[in-house]
Design a protein around this motif. Structure first.
Motif, PDB file in Angstrom:
ATOM      1  N   ASP A 493      -9.281   9.936   7.814  1.00 45.51           N
ATOM      2  CA  ASP A 493      -9.689  10.603   6.580  1.00 45.51           C
ATOM      3  C   ASP A 493      -9.551   9.684   5.367  1.00 45.51           C
ATOM      4  O   ASP A 493      -9.951  10.053   4.268  1.00 45.51           O
ATOM      5  CB  ASP A 493      -8.907  11.906   6.345  1.00 45.51           C
ATOM      6  N   GLU A 494      -9.012   8.481   5.564  1.00 36.82           N
ATOM      7  CA  GLU A 494      -9.032   7.461   4.531  1.00 36.82           C
ATOM      8  C   GLU A 494      -9.345   6.137   5.197  1.00 36.82           C
ATOM      9  O   GLU A 494      -9.058   5.936   6.384  1.00 36.82           O
ATOM     10  CB  GLU A 494      -7.702   7.385   3.791  1.00 36.82           C
ATOM     11  N   LEU A 495      -9.959   5.213   4.452  1.00 36.84           N
ATOM     12  CA  LEU A 495     -10.447   3.977   5.052  1.00 36.84           C
ATOM     13  C   LEU A 495     -10.087   2.775   4.190  1.00 36.84           C
ATOM     14  O   LEU A 495     -10.185   2.833   2.961  1.00 36.84           O
ATOM     15  CB  LEU A 495     -11.965   4.053   5.214  1.00 36.84           C
ATOM     16  N   LEU A 496      -9.634   1.703   4.876  1.00 35.60           N
ATOM     17  CA  LEU A 496      -9.451   0.397   4.251  1.00 35.60           C
ATOM     18  C   LEU A 496     -10.408  -0.581   4.924  1.00 35.60           C
ATOM     19  O   LEU A 496     -10.413  -0.677   6.156  1.00 35.60           O
ATOM     20  CB  LEU A 496      -8.025  -0.129   4.430  1.00 35.60           C
ATOM     21  N   VAL A 497     -11.199  -1.285   4.156  1.00 34.24           N
ATOM     22  CA  VAL A 497     -12.081  -2.314   4.696  1.00 34.24           C
ATOM     23  C   VAL A 497     -11.479  -3.666   4.339  1.00 34.24           C
ATOM     24  O   VAL A 497     -11.301  -3.981   3.157  1.00 34.24           O
ATOM     25  CB  VAL A 497     -13.510  -2.196   4.124  1.00 34.24           C
ATOM     26  N   MET A 498     -11.146  -4.466   5.362  1.00 32.90           N
ATOM     27  CA  MET A 498     -10.484  -5.746   5.149  1.00 32.90           C
ATOM     28  C   MET A 498     -11.420  -6.918   5.441  1.00 32.90           C
ATOM     29  O   MET A 498     -12.247  -6.857   6.351  1.00 32.90           O
ATOM     30  CB  MET A 498      -9.242  -5.875   6.025  1.00 32.90           C
ATOM     31  N   ARG A 499     -11.226  -7.962   4.643  1.00 33.20           N
ATOM     32  CA  ARG A 499     -11.937  -9.212   4.888  1.00 33.20           C
ATOM     33  C   ARG A 499     -11.073 -10.364   4.395  1.00 33.20           C
ATOM     34  O   ARG A 499     -10.618 -10.365   3.256  1.00 33.20           O
ATOM     35  CB  ARG A 499     -13.280  -9.228   4.157  1.00 33.20           C
ATOM     36  N   GLU A 500     -10.792 -11.293   5.303  1.00 30.08           N
ATOM     37  CA  GLU A 500      -9.999 -12.482   4.981  1.00 30.08           C
ATOM     38  C   GLU A 500      -8.678 -12.110   4.306  1.00 30.08           C
ATOM     39  O   GLU A 500      -8.266 -12.720   3.320  1.00 30.08           O
ATOM     40  CB  GLU A 500     -10.816 -13.433   4.103  1.00 30.08           C
ATOM     41  N   GLY A 501      -8.016 -11.095   4.863  1.00 35.31           N
ATOM     42  CA  GLY A 501      -6.672 -10.739   4.417  1.00 35.31           C
ATOM     43  C   GLY A 501      -6.589  -9.813   3.224  1.00 35.31           C
ATOM     44  O   GLY A 501      -5.489  -9.389   2.849  1.00 35.31           O
ATOM     45  N   ARG A 502      -7.714  -9.469   2.637  1.00 36.63           N
ATOM     46  CA  ARG A 502      -7.697  -8.635   1.438  1.00 36.63           C
ATOM     47  C   ARG A 502      -8.474  -7.337   1.676  1.00 36.63           C
ATOM     48  O   ARG A 502      -9.384  -7.297   2.514  1.00 36.63           O
ATOM     49  CB  ARG A 502      -8.294  -9.368   0.243  1.00 36.63           C
ATOM     50  N   VAL A 503      -8.119  -6.300   0.936  1.00 31.21           N
ATOM     51  CA  VAL A 503      -8.865  -5.046   0.977  1.00 31.21           C
ATOM     52  C   VAL A 503     -10.013  -5.158  -0.015  1.00 31.21           C
ATOM     53  O   VAL A 503      -9.793  -5.367  -1.215  1.00 31.21           O
ATOM     54  CB  VAL A 503      -7.964  -3.846   0.621  1.00 31.21           C
ATOM     55  N   ILE A 504     -11.244  -5.018   0.475  1.00 30.48           N
ATOM     56  CA  ILE A 504     -12.395  -5.122  -0.420  1.00 30.48           C
ATOM     57  C   ILE A 504     -12.970  -3.753  -0.772  1.00 30.48           C
ATOM     58  O   ILE A 504     -13.762  -3.633  -1.712  1.00 30.48           O
ATOM     59  CB  ILE A 504     -13.498  -6.010   0.189  1.00 30.48           C
ATOM     60  N   GLU A 505     -12.569  -2.718   0.000  1.00 31.54           N
ATOM     61  CA  GLU A 505     -12.985  -1.352  -0.333  1.00 31.54           C
ATOM     62  C   GLU A 505     -11.976  -0.388   0.268  1.00 31.54           C
ATOM     63  O   GLU A 505     -11.520  -0.585   1.393  1.00 31.54           O
ATOM     64  CB  GLU A 505     -14.394  -1.069   0.179  1.00 31.54           C
ATOM     65  N   GLN A 506     -11.649   0.661  -0.464  1.00 31.86           N
ATOM     66  CA  GLN A 506     -10.604   1.587  -0.040  1.00 31.86           C
ATOM     67  C   GLN A 506     -10.894   2.950  -0.637  1.00 31.86           C
ATOM     68  O   GLN A 506     -11.322   3.066  -1.787  1.00 31.86           O
ATOM     69  CB  GLN A 506      -9.238   1.077  -0.515  1.00 31.86           C
ATOM     70  N   GLY A 507     -10.669   4.010   0.170  1.00 33.47           N
ATOM     71  CA  GLY A 507     -10.879   5.353  -0.352  1.00 33.47           C
ATOM     72  C   GLY A 507     -11.106   6.343   0.762  1.00 33.47           C
ATOM     73  O   GLY A 507     -10.822   6.068   1.938  1.00 33.47           O
ATOM     74  N   LEU A 508     -11.599   7.541   0.421  1.00 30.38           N
ATOM     75  CA  LEU A 508     -11.884   8.560   1.423  1.00 30.38           C
ATOM     76  C   LEU A 508     -12.929   8.045   2.400  1.00 30.38           C
ATOM     77  O   LEU A 508     -13.957   7.492   1.999  1.00 30.38           O
ATOM     78  CB  LEU A 508     -12.378   9.840   0.753  1.00 30.38           C
ATOM     79  N   ALA A 509     -12.661   8.244   3.683  1.00 28.53           N
ATOM     80  CA  ALA A 509     -13.537   7.673   4.715  1.00 28.53           C
ATOM     81  C   ALA A 509     -14.960   8.200   4.598  1.00 28.53           C
ATOM     82  O   ALA A 509     -15.929   7.419   4.634  1.00 28.53           O
ATOM     83  CB  ALA A 509     -12.972   7.983   6.099  1.00 28.53           C
ATOM     84  N   GLU A 510     -15.111   9.508   4.439  1.00 37.90           N
ATOM     85  CA  GLU A 510     -16.447  10.079   4.407  1.00 37.90           C
ATOM     86  C   GLU A 510     -17.246   9.555   3.213  1.00 37.90           C
ATOM     87  O   GLU A 510     -18.449   9.301   3.312  1.00 37.90           O
ATOM     88  CB  GLU A 510     -16.365  11.611   4.363  1.00 37.90           C
ATOM     89  N   LYS A 511     -16.566   9.373   2.099  1.00 38.64           N
ATOM     90  CA  LYS A 511     -17.251   8.856   0.910  1.00 38.64           C
ATOM     91  C   LYS A 511     -17.737   7.430   1.137  1.00 38.64           C
ATOM     92  O   LYS A 511     -18.860   7.074   0.762  1.00 38.64           O
ATOM     93  CB  LYS A 511     -16.298   8.916  -0.284  1.00 38.64           C
ATOM     94  N   ILE A 512     -16.907   6.597   1.775  1.00 42.39           N
ATOM     95  CA  ILE A 512     -17.308   5.205   2.038  1.00 42.39           C
ATOM     96  C   ILE A 512     -18.434   5.157   3.062  1.00 42.39           C
ATOM     97  O   ILE A 512     -19.382   4.376   2.926  1.00 42.39           O
ATOM     98  CB  ILE A 512     -16.097   4.377   2.497  1.00 42.39           C
ATOM     99  N   PHE A 513     -18.355   6.005   4.092  1.00 39.17           N
ATOM    100  CA  PHE A 513     -19.415   6.013   5.093  1.00 39.17           C
ATOM    101  C   PHE A 513     -20.747   6.447   4.487  1.00 39.17           C
ATOM    102  O   PHE A 513     -21.805   5.949   4.872  1.00 39.17           O
ATOM    103  CB  PHE A 513     -19.042   6.931   6.260  1.00 39.17           C
ATOM    104  N   ARG A 514     -20.701   7.389   3.541  1.00 42.45           N
ATOM    105  CA  ARG A 514     -21.939   7.882   2.938  1.00 42.45           C
ATOM    106  C   ARG A 514     -22.462   6.971   1.825  1.00 42.45           C
ATOM    107  O   ARG A 514     -23.667   6.842   1.643  1.00 42.45           O
ATOM    108  CB  ARG A 514     -21.701   9.290   2.367  1.00 42.45           C
TER     109      ARG A 514
END
Length: 544
Positions: A493-514
């Motif tokens: 229900d929450e999502l962290l998107v990681m790239r090269e050790g850093r979080v580049i996007e974070q928030g409610l999973a459904e909102k990020i997917f949409r």
């Protein structure tokens, strides 16, 4: 025009003591020149056994060819001598195996492993063989190909190793390429690259392709015809378009319906935080020179803050090397880190092992490969009892036996199987054992590190449903690490998107997917949901 490959009523069994186990039951299929044919089914259905039988790679005994024939044009491969088979294996027929790290020799350079095939089939040696090896690596899209020849398999990423395997399989321009689960454990972006590569190379070389997989999304992208295998039998066949639109067999319909779905368990807004990190860092030093001085750092985790509440699932996604697993290990204090780690409101970053030990039972982990993480020398009962003994749970052996039986029942396994060993179970059953090992200690927080990546879609769905049930029943908090966004969407229900050790996007999973905001997130989603256009609006550009 006669088919390139014809298999007729193939039957294969394995001898185990006095018992004979049937692995393939009168299977028939054919592949035309230049055609892509998929052979699909769950683990244990007989797909890989059929593929290995084409090249007579099954050891006899215990493998026994009971019946049938395998013909490559006018050559009967099952009755052919080794002299006839030698130029066919790796020559007219190439094969990509499922796990490149196991298939490539860890003691030999990439150059030696590619040129070996060139020497055996074409007599190429020295500079000529090296030039051909470079050309093959460039053909499969491996950057800096000449330099990569001197590397060893462990120095390459999973996607790079798979490209090397493809280069070896294509070294002698085969008429038929057998690809056995070529993308199973790869990131979604690497999967997409490998699938495009196979399609491009097939058109370029005019070869036929036998694609063996349990992932029907891959079948829709690559194949023209498909055979469905269940319990050693071909239960349905047809064109891809017809089979996906009108599947006849119940097993095929079940495979098509086996996509992870459902809604994540929603934590109530007032749920207290169980784990929280602030500016968490894991930097690995790079040392050089005679004195081994630190000249830089690999920033595996670089300043990440997250909160996991009671009954809450935070999904962590990103490609291999993005720092996902390192983050999970750091949160559990299994990797040295800097920054704040609160567990139940208590700072645990500076705690010594003696004071941290009582908290260990409340923080558990389920690893990606249950076969690698479960000791082959211990029975299931011994594996589960090990944690109980370490944390002094259960007054005596009888009490612990009851707790073991209850834990196995909770994950859907028969307690009567507790005296068996890990190798006697399927992949899905082994993962249930790994989950039971964590759950028997009644934890509050569990790190799930790619727990479904190597499983069939139908088994993935079962494991996701199990994790939801356990979360609801025990109010568990999960940190769910995966590269499979379909699975992440079903559980987080929450999502962290990681790239090269850093979080580049974070928030409610459904909102990020949409509505993903970052270009990298959109890249991941497009690769994962290429067949589901409604999940990522086509108007969204791939650039910032």
């Amino acid at each position: 025009m006669p088919p390139l490959l014809t298999i007729e009523r193939l039957a294969i069994a394995f001898q185990s003591g006095t018992q004979r186990v049937r692995a393939v039951r009168h299977a028939s299929l054919q592949i035309d020149k230049g055609e892509t044919v998929a052979l699909v089914g769950e683990s244990g259905s007989g797909k890989s056994v059929t593929a290995l039988a084409i090249l007579r790679l099954l050891t006899s005994p215990p493998a026994i060819y009971l019946n049938g024939s395998v013909r490559l044009e006018d050559v009967d491969l099952l009755s052919a001598s080794e002299r006839v088979l030698k130029p066919i294996r790796g020559g007219r027929i190439g094969m990509i195996f499922q796990e490149p790290m196991s298939s490539l020799n860890p003691l030999h350079t990439i150059e030696k492993q590619i040129t070996e095939s060139l020497w055996l089939h074409q007599g190429l040696r020295g500079p000529a063989a090296r030039r051909r090896a470079v050309a093959l690596l460039e053909m499969v899209g491996l950057p800096d190909a000449a330099r990569r020849l001197d590397a060893y398999p462990h120095q390459l990423s999973g996607g790079q190793r798979q490209r090397v395997m493809i280069a070896i399989a294509l070294a002698n321009e085969p008429q038929l390429l057998i690809a056995d689960e070529p993308t199973t454990a790869l990131d979604v972006t690497i999967q997409a690259q490998i699938l495009r590569l196979l399609g491009d190379l097939q058109r370029q070389l005019g070869m036929a392709l036998l694609l063996i997989t349990h992932d029907l999304a891959i079948v829709r992208k690559l194949a023209q015809r498909v055979y469905v295998m269940c319990d050693g039998e071909i239960v349905e066949e047809g064109t891809v378009a017809h089979l996906f639109a009108r599947p006849r067999h119940p097993y095929t319909r079940r495979l098509l319906a086996a996509e992870p779905g459902g809604e994540p368990v929603r934590a109530p807004p007032e749920a207290p935080p169980v784990v929280a990190t602030q500016n968490l860092k894991v930097w690995f030093p790079i040392r050089a020179g005679i004195l081994r001085r630190t000249v830089g750092h690999v920033k595996a985790v670089d300043g990440i803050s997250l909160t996991v509440r009671e009954g809450h699932t935070v999904g962590v996604v990103g490609e291999s090397g993005s720092g996902k697993t390192t983050l999970g290990l750091a949160v559990l204090r299994l990797e040295t880190s800097e920054g704040s780690i609160l567990f139940g409101g208590r700072e645990i970053q500076g705690l010594r092992n003696r004071r941290l030990r009582p908290l260990r039972r409340q923080m558990q982990i389920v690893f990606q490969d249950p076969f690698g993480s479960l000791s082959p020398r211990l029975s299931v009962a011994q594996i589960l009892e090990e944690g109980l003994r370490a944390h002094r749970l259960g007054a005596d052996a009888r009490t612990r036996a009851v707790m073991i039986a209850e834990a196995l029942q909770e994950v859907g396994l028969d307690p009567r199987l507790r005296h068996r060993y890990p190798h006697e179970f399927s992949g899905g059953q082994r993962q249930r054992i790994a989950i039971a090992r964590a759950m028997i200690l009644k934890p509050r927080f569990v790190v799930l590190d790619e727990p479904t990546s190597a499983l069939d879609r139908s088994v993935q769905t079962q494991i996701i449903d199990l994790l939801r049930v356990l979360q609801t029943h025990h109010k568990l908090s999960y940190l769910f690490i995966s590269h499979d966004l379909k699975v992440v969407r079903a559980l987080s229900d929450e999502l962290l998107v990681m790239r090269e050790g850093r979080v580049i996007e974070q928030g409610l999973a459904e909102k990020i997917f949409r509505n993903p905001r970052h270009a990298y997130t959109r890249l991941l989603l497009n690769a994962a949901f290429e067949l589901d256009a409604d999940l990522v609006p086509p108007t969204q550009a791939m650039t910032e």
